[in-house]
Design an enzyme around this catalytic site. Structure first.
Site, PDB file in Angstrom:
ATOM      1  CG  ASN A 175      14.022 -42.153  32.780  1.00 45.93           C
ATOM      2  OD1 ASN A 175      13.449 -40.929  33.706  1.00 45.93           O
ATOM      3  ND2 ASN A 175      15.126 -42.192  33.009  1.00 45.93           N
ATOM      4  CE  LYS A 179      15.168 -41.438  28.722  1.00 42.29           C
ATOM      5  NZ  LYS A 179      16.187 -41.423  27.494  1.00 42.29           N
ATOM      6  CG  HIS A 201      19.523 -41.852  33.757  1.00 41.51           C
ATOM      7  ND1 HIS A 201      20.049 -41.505  32.409  1.00 41.51           N
ATOM      8  CD2 HIS A 201      18.684 -42.828  32.974  1.00 41.51           C
ATOM      9  CE1 HIS A 201      19.311 -42.148  31.221  1.00 41.51           C
ATOM     10  NE2 HIS A 201      18.627 -42.959  32.242  1.00 41.51           N
ATOM     11  CD  GLU A 213      19.602 -39.641  29.252  1.00 41.44           C
ATOM     12  OE1 GLU A 213      18.182 -39.481  30.003  1.00 41.44           O
ATOM     13  OE2 GLU A 213      19.173 -40.408  28.181  1.00 41.44           O
ATOM     14  CD  GLU A 244      19.063 -47.357  31.499  1.00 44.88           C
ATOM     15  OE1 GLU A 244      17.750 -47.670  31.811  1.00 44.88           O
ATOM     16  OE2 GLU A 244      19.324 -45.533  32.302  1.00 44.88           O
ATOM     17  N   GLY A 302      17.899 -44.467  23.666  1.00 47.77           N
ATOM     18  CA  GLY A 302      17.032 -43.022  23.246  1.00 47.77           C
ATOM     19  C   GLY A 302      17.604 -43.451  21.187  1.00 47.77           C
ATOM     20  CB  SER A 320      15.873 -49.123  22.339  1.00 51.39           C
ATOM     21  OG  SER A 320      16.720 -47.745  22.543  1.00 51.39           O
ATOM     22  N   GLY A 332      12.490 -45.491  28.790  1.00 56.48           N
ATOM     23  CA  GLY A 332      11.841 -44.275  28.734  1.00 56.48           C
ATOM     24  C   GLY A 332      11.530 -44.192  27.715  1.00 56.48           C
TER      25      GLY A 332
HETATM   26  C1  PEP Z   1      16.711 -44.889  29.580  1.00 53.52           C
HETATM   27  O1  PEP Z   1      15.935 -43.387  29.393  1.00 53.52           O
HETATM   28  O2  PEP Z   1      16.461 -44.924  31.624  1.00 53.52           O
HETATM   29  C2  PEP Z   1      16.136 -45.438  28.585  1.00 53.52           C
HETATM   30  C3  PEP Z   1      16.562 -45.951  28.734  1.00 53.52           C
HETATM   31  O3  PEP Z   1      16.023 -44.585  27.994  1.00 53.52           O
HETATM   32  P1  PEP Z   1      15.164 -45.291  26.540  1.00 53.52           P
HETATM   33  O4  PEP Z   1      14.263 -46.201  27.155  1.00 53.52           O
HETATM   34  O5  PEP Z   1      13.982 -44.201  25.955  1.00 53.52           O
HETATM   35  O6  PEP Z   1      16.017 -46.123  25.287  1.00 53.52           O
END
Ligand code: PEP
Length: 256
Positions: free
Chosen positions: A10, A12, A97, A99, A169, A175, A214, A235
């Site tokens: 992803n 973003k 998601h 966000e 998630e 993040g 992460s 991400g």
């Molecule tokens: C995501 O945006 O779905 C995500 C898991 O981000 P990150 O890997 O940066 O934590």
């Protein structure tokens, strides 16, 4: 049917068309097509055509969009519909998601309508669920995740649910550099798995449940080996071609 593990990137709001093309050109030589793995890119909508063109010779790479609107068309400046995503060559859509939920205020009812739209156009929803740190500390992880799951899938037939993908998630891990341990992830994945089996019967056991939050090359193999973890949604670490290639190869013994 998705080959497991499912490795989903992803991006973003990162990598415009030129940077996305350069990324794909750097990544493809690092990643050999493998029948037993599914790799999906979720580029920003404006970079979708560039990634589609750059992966044309690699049908093993699948593409999706990060969000769609609940409606088919109309006066919704800046939005993309599921039909447009299908027309552009997408196979998957991220829905709900964190966000979208926490920054843009997407409701559970909207997630449900988006899942239905996505399926109407022959696309596969990747429904994201996960608790905030406050909800986890209050002991609400299970109830929050199950509510998001049941509501998000509520407008789909059982047949469509069987084709869907779920991503767990935890919001506190996205993040932040703070990853759920493989045991933490497995505990919630087992709860999701049991709910899917209750909902659609035994075939709920084959619906991929991805972990996201992460994930890095250093922790991907351990997370992928955890009980009921069928893949990862990534991400930050998917923005570097070498890191992403390492995650796509996580758990593969050298020489295989
Ligand atoms: C995501 O945006 O779905 C995500 C898991 O981000 P990150 O890997 O940066 O934590």
């Amino acid at each position: 049917m998705h080959q497991r593990p499912v490795l989903a990137a992803n991006w973003k709001m990162n990598l415009g068309p030129s940077a996305a093309t350069a990324f794909v050109r750097a990544f493809l030589p690092l990643h050999a097509a493998r029948d037993e793995r599914t790799v999906i890119f979720f580029p920003p909508a404006i970079s979708f055509a560039a990634v589609h063109a750059a992966t044309r010779a690699r049908p093993d790479i699948r593409l999706g969009v990060q969000n769609v609107h609940t409606d088919e068309k109309g006066a919704f400046t800046g939005e993309t519909s599921a039909g447009m995503a299908a027309d552009a060559g997408a196979s998957y859509v991220l829905v709900g998601h964190s966000e979208r939920r926490h920054v843009f205020g997407e409701t559970e009812a909207e997630s449900a309508r988006k899942c239905a739209r996505v399926v109407e156009h022959g696309l596969i929803p990747v429904l994201c669920v996960g608790e905030t740190i406050e909800q986890r500390e209050r002991g609400e992880t299970e109830s929050v995740v199950l509510h998001q799951l049941r509501t998000g899938l509520s407008a789909l037939t059982h047949e469509a649910v069987r084709e869907a993908i779920i991503a767990y998630e935890p919001v506190w891990a996205i993040g932040t550099g703070r990853t759920a341990t493989p045991d933490d992830a497995a505990a919630v994945h087992r709860v999701i798995r049991a709910a899917l089996v209750r909902l659609v019967g035994e075939s709920g056991a084959t619906i991929p449940i991805l972990y996201g939050g992460s994930v890095t090359p250093a922790n991907a193999a351990a997370l992928l080996a955890a009980d009921q973890v069928d893949g990862v949604l990534v991400g930050g670490a998917s923005l570097d071609a070498a890191n992403w290639a390492a995650i796509c190869a996580a758990g593969i013994e050298p020489g295989n």
